[in-house]
Write an enzyme that holds these catalytic residues in place. Structure first.
Site, PDB file in Angstrom:
ATOM      1  CB  CYS A  50       2.825  82.482  15.953  1.00 19.19           C
ATOM      2  SG  CYS A  50       2.447  80.726  16.158  1.00 19.19           S
ATOM      3  NE  ARG A 127       6.262  77.098  16.152  1.00 22.20           N
ATOM      4  CZ  ARG A 127       5.477  78.140  16.457  1.00 22.20           C
ATOM      5  NH1 ARG A 127       5.123  78.989  15.510  1.00 22.20           N
ATOM      6  NH2 ARG A 127       5.056  78.333  17.686  1.00 22.20           N
TER       7      ARG A 127
END
Length: 213
Positions: A50, A127
């Site tokens: 991330c 995601r």
């Protein structure tokens, strides 16, 4: 106990409205009406993949702004966690995160957008990438698993493709990039199909013709 099925927005739907706390204050989806918007989710703050993605999104942010596109991140972490993580990224890498991040602690936005996939995690978002046009219609959806980071070149490419297709009323072939030939809409009658071959396009056959913009 029966598992509740979460809604899954589809391409062509009007994006679900929301009001949420972010690192830039309370924002509503309607605050972004009239411009292109990318809403993307990530599993968790202070995690390696991330972090690389947020750096990468920050690096393409100027290019997105040139195209009239805003960014809005999201995870189920708290706003305090988001702020601490943004500050940490800037301290350690020198990269400033310029866009807001939704603190979706109650999972209201995540569930409305179908961002939680129980096969990956029952608590964290995968995601997701949602591209909304100025009318807040969902134009593109991409999902990535938790262990694979997103490709920023592809995100820029599809923004260019969507905007080019809208502006010129054309379609885009596989692997299209700005400057490549575009696909002419196929003819709708036999007469138009016969005329098509003499109109100066690059044609494989009557149904597949390309042209320069």
């Amino acid at each position: 106990m029966e598992e509740v099925t979460q809604p899954m927005p589809r391409i062509g739907d009007i994006a679900p409205q929301f009001e949420a706390l972010t690192t830039h204050g309370v924002l509503k989806l309607e605050d972004f009406k009239g411009q292109w918007l990318i809403i993307f989710s990530h599993p968790a703050d202070f995690t390696p993949v991330c972090t690389t993605e947020f750096i990468a999104f920050s690096e393409i942010y100027p290019e997105l702004q040139k195209r009239g596109v805003e960014l809005l991140g999201l995870s189920v972490d708290s706003n305090s966690s988001h702020i601490a993580w943004v500050r940490n990224v800037e301290e350690k890498t020198g990269i400033k995160i310029p866009f807001p991040i939704i603190a979706d602690l109650n999972k209201e936005v995540s569930l409305a957008y179908g961002m939680i996939h129980p096969g990956q995690s029952k608590t964290e978002t995968v995601r997701c990438v949602f591209i909304l046009d100025p009318d807040q219609k969902i134009r593109l959806i991409m999902y990535y698993p938790m262990n694979v980071g997103r490709n920023m070149k592809e995100i820029l490419r599809v923004i260019d493709a969507l905007q080019t297709a809208d502006e010129n009323k054309v379609a885009l072939p596989a692997n299209w990039h700005p400057g490549d030939k575009v696909v002419v809409p196929p003819p709708s009658t036999q007469e138009m199909a016969e005329e098509r071959m003499g109109q100066g396009y690059e044609c494989i056959d009557w149904y597949l013709c390309k042209k320069n913009l």
